[in-house]
Design a protein around this motif. Structure first.
Motif, PDB file in Angstrom:
ATOM      1  N   ARG A  49      10.331  37.505 -26.266  1.00 51.02           N
ATOM      2  CA  ARG A  49       9.619  35.900 -26.256  1.00 51.02           C
ATOM      3  C   ARG A  49       9.412  35.311 -28.008  1.00 51.02           C
ATOM      4  N   GLY A  50       9.777  34.376 -27.924  1.00 52.08           N
ATOM      5  CA  GLY A  50       9.227  34.207 -29.834  1.00 52.08           C
ATOM      6  C   GLY A  50       9.879  35.269 -30.517  1.00 52.08           C
ATOM      7  N   LYS A  51       8.807  35.721 -31.564  1.00 51.62           N
ATOM      8  CA  LYS A  51       9.045  36.664 -32.136  1.00 51.62           C
ATOM      9  C   LYS A  51       7.931  37.966 -32.111  1.00 51.62           C
ATOM     10  N   LEU A  52       7.557  37.583 -30.800  1.00 48.35           N
ATOM     11  CA  LEU A  52       6.681  38.882 -29.798  1.00 48.35           C
ATOM     12  C   LEU A  52       8.039  39.602 -29.365  1.00 48.35           C
ATOM     13  N   LEU A  53       7.823  41.217 -29.101  1.00 52.52           N
ATOM     14  CA  LEU A  53       7.904  42.264 -28.616  1.00 52.52           C
ATOM     15  C   LEU A  53       7.593  42.309 -27.383  1.00 52.52           C
ATOM     16  N   LEU A  54       8.365  42.535 -26.282  1.00 57.42           N
ATOM     17  CA  LEU A  54       7.125  43.676 -25.868  1.00 57.42           C
ATOM     18  C   LEU A  54       7.972  44.637 -24.646  1.00 57.42           C
ATOM     19  N   LEU A  55       7.144  45.542 -24.446  1.00 56.53           N
ATOM     20  CA  LEU A  55       7.371  46.778 -24.814  1.00 56.53           C
ATOM     21  C   LEU A  55       6.861  47.079 -23.113  1.00 56.53           C
ATOM     22  N   GLU A  56       7.716  47.230 -21.797  1.00 54.52           N
ATOM     23  CA  GLU A  56       6.901  47.139 -20.158  1.00 54.52           C
ATOM     24  C   GLU A  56       6.963  48.311 -20.198  1.00 54.52           C
ATOM     25  N   ALA A  57       6.143  49.205 -19.273  1.00 57.69           N
ATOM     26  CA  ALA A  57       6.329  50.430 -18.898  1.00 57.69           C
ATOM     27  C   ALA A  57       5.478  50.631 -17.903  1.00 57.69           C
ATOM     28  N   SER A  58       5.800  51.983 -17.249  1.00 58.23           N
ATOM     29  CA  SER A  58       5.315  51.517 -15.271  1.00 58.23           C
ATOM     30  C   SER A  58       4.573  52.802 -15.870  1.00 58.23           C
ATOM     31  N   THR A  59       3.191  52.874 -15.174  1.00 58.17           N
ATOM     32  CA  THR A  59       2.284  54.370 -16.252  1.00 58.17           C
ATOM     33  C   THR A  59       1.848  54.715 -13.852  1.00 58.17           C
ATOM     34  N   ALA A 126      -2.722  35.994 -18.851  1.00 62.70           N
ATOM     35  CA  ALA A 126      -3.756  35.299 -20.129  1.00 62.70           C
ATOM     36  C   ALA A 126      -3.504  35.537 -21.096  1.00 62.70           C
ATOM     37  N   GLU A 127      -2.941  35.927 -22.209  1.00 57.62           N
ATOM     38  CA  GLU A 127      -2.307  36.095 -23.326  1.00 57.62           C
ATOM     39  C   GLU A 127      -2.020  34.928 -23.770  1.00 57.62           C
ATOM     40  N   GLU A 128      -3.217  34.839 -25.074  1.00 59.08           N
ATOM     41  CA  GLU A 128      -3.168  33.535 -26.157  1.00 59.08           C
ATOM     42  C   GLU A 128      -1.692  33.475 -26.575  1.00 59.08           C
ATOM     43  N   SER A 129      -1.268  34.453 -27.034  1.00 58.96           N
ATOM     44  CA  SER A 129      -0.064  34.281 -27.719  1.00 58.96           C
ATOM     45  C   SER A 129       0.897  34.014 -27.879  1.00 58.96           C
ATOM     46  N   LEU A 130       0.955  34.600 -25.599  1.00 57.55           N
ATOM     47  CA  LEU A 130       2.560  34.046 -24.987  1.00 57.55           C
ATOM     48  C   LEU A 130       2.565  32.570 -24.673  1.00 57.55           C
ATOM     49  N   LYS A 131       1.126  32.145 -24.325  1.00 61.18           N
ATOM     50  CA  LYS A 131       0.855  30.848 -23.504  1.00 61.18           C
ATOM     51  C   LYS A 131       1.360  29.472 -24.334  1.00 61.18           C
ATOM     52  N   THR A 132       0.703  30.101 -25.586  1.00 61.98           N
ATOM     53  CA  THR A 132       1.207  29.413 -26.536  1.00 61.98           C
ATOM     54  C   THR A 132       1.895  28.598 -27.373  1.00 61.98           C
ATOM     55  N   LEU A 133       3.059  29.734 -26.853  1.00 63.26           N
ATOM     56  CA  LEU A 133       4.573  29.726 -27.200  1.00 63.26           C
ATOM     57  C   LEU A 133       5.365  28.183 -26.810  1.00 63.26           C
ATOM     58  N   GLY A 134       5.890  27.852 -28.035  1.00 65.07           N
ATOM     59  CA  GLY A 134       7.196  26.571 -27.805  1.00 65.07           C
ATOM     60  C   GLY A 134       8.119  26.812 -26.833  1.00 65.07           C
ATOM     61  N   GLN A 161       5.428  27.999 -34.372  1.00 67.50           N
ATOM     62  CA  GLN A 161       5.786  29.231 -33.362  1.00 67.50           C
ATOM     63  C   GLN A 161       5.561  28.058 -32.157  1.00 67.50           C
ATOM     64  N   GLN A 162       4.188  27.400 -32.103  1.00 68.39           N
ATOM     65  CA  GLN A 162       3.761  26.831 -30.809  1.00 68.39           C
ATOM     66  C   GLN A 162       4.349  25.051 -30.203  1.00 68.39           C
ATOM     67  N   VAL A 163       5.375  24.952 -31.201  1.00 65.38           N
ATOM     68  CA  VAL A 163       6.501  23.715 -31.694  1.00 65.38           C
ATOM     69  C   VAL A 163       7.506  24.094 -30.766  1.00 65.38           C
ATOM     70  N   ILE A 164       7.999  25.406 -31.616  1.00 64.45           N
ATOM     71  CA  ILE A 164       9.295  25.962 -30.738  1.00 64.45           C
ATOM     72  C   ILE A 164       8.932  27.415 -31.449  1.00 64.45           C
ATOM     73  N   ALA A 165       9.756  28.408 -30.519  1.00 60.94           N
ATOM     74  CA  ALA A 165       9.775  29.713 -30.984  1.00 60.94           C
ATOM     75  C   ALA A 165      10.324  30.239 -31.186  1.00 60.94           C
ATOM     76  N   GLY A 166      11.012  30.780 -32.487  1.00 59.91           N
ATOM     77  CA  GLY A 166      11.887  32.253 -32.707  1.00 59.91           C
ATOM     78  C   GLY A 166      12.403  31.677 -34.216  1.00 59.91           C
TER      79      GLY A 166
END
Ligand SMILES: [Zn+2]
Length: 279
Positions: A49-59, A126-134, A161-166
């Motif tokens: 998402r934008g310049k963020l990488l999300l590694l999802e895992a099931s624990t 609730a993560e701000e860095s994701l919520k505020t991304l354009g 990034q808050q205007v347009i992401a990536g």
């Protein structure tokens, strides 16, 4: 990040995580759940998402968790056979995988700026860095009228990034040149045609770069990526469209390159360093 995400999402889902370590000081910005919650987890997906990488895992202990990573400007991820040493000064995060493989986040610069967070589903929401991304600039950006309705100049708006992401600052120069727009034109001062040209340039320029990466970037992800630029940092060279000599404005830590003929109606923009001194 797009090509890194693609390569990792081809290789990682289904793989169990043996352990996660953080040789980088302060790289981990959360403490609950602890990183040890990922031991024995299975990687479910890798997303961007934008310049963020999300590694999802099931624990088993904490349900689905997301390791959110921001590489900042000097960070690199590499998926490779185990290298052994943790003392490597560039290493920030080390994820041990089966068959003696590892995913390592390294940072090539003087600062430690890259960061990670381990988040539950609630934490992710609730993560701000994701919520505020354009909205995403690629592959399908929105109509830009509303997005760019601001008196700020395009070169600053497009890499916010808050205007347009990536969009990184390198590609802003390529996009504005392709759209034949001045980097100092105000976001709220664009005609319908200019907005359409800008949107088209965004899709085609970012698409062009990703095509080059798709062909040239393979696992185990290189330290240096190709930079298929035609304009950015090519000041002093002929414009690829009209052969006018490209000009540049130098800022403290980057350079903005443009074509006076194609973008600024022949005007050579003042070098900011000088104009500030003369004020
Ligand atoms: Zn030109």
């Amino acid at each position: 990040m797009e090509i890194v995400t693609r390569r990792l999402s081809e290789a990682l889902p289904g793989q169990p995580i043996e352990s996660v370590m953080t040789p980088g000081i302060n790289v981990l910005k959360t403490f609950d759940p602890p990183l040890s919650a990922l031991e024995g987890a299975t990687i479910a997906d890798v997303r961007r998402r934008g310049k963020l990488l999300l590694l999802e895992a099931s624990t088993e202990s904490h349900g689905p968790l997301t390791l959110l990573m921001h590489l900042m400007s000097a960070g690199r991820l590499q998926l490779q056979p185990k290298r052994g040493s943790l003392r490597d000064k560039t290493s920030r995060v080390l994820i041990r995988l089966p068959d003696d493989h590892e995913l390592r986040l390294r940072e090539f610069g003087t600062k430690q700026a890259a960061w990670i967070k381990l988040l539950t589903l609630d934490g992710l929401e609730a993560e701000e860095s994701l919520k505020t991304l354009g909205p995403e600039a690629w592959p399908d950006p929105p109509e830009l009228g509303e997005t760019l309705a601001s008196p700020r100049p395009l070169h600053s708006l497009l890499r916010d990034q808050q205007v347009i992401a990536g969009i990184g600052r390198t590609w802003v120069d390529e996009i504005l040149h392709a759209a034949q727009l001045s980097p100092f034109k105000r976001g709220d001062d664009l005609s319908e045609d200019e907005l359409a040209a800008l949107r088209e340039a965004m899709v085609s320029e970012l698409g062009r770069v990703i095509d080059v990466y798709e062909e040239q970037v393979q696992l185990p992800l290189p330290e240096k990526f190709p930079k298929p630029t035609r304009v950015h940092a090519h000041q002093g060279e002929p414009c690829p469209r009209c052969e006018t000599v490209l000009e540049a404005v130098f800022y403290e830590d980057y350079v903005m390159t443009y074509c006076p003929h194609c973008q600024t109606e022949g005007r050579v923009l003042k070098d900011r360093r000088l104009s500030r001194l003369l004020k």
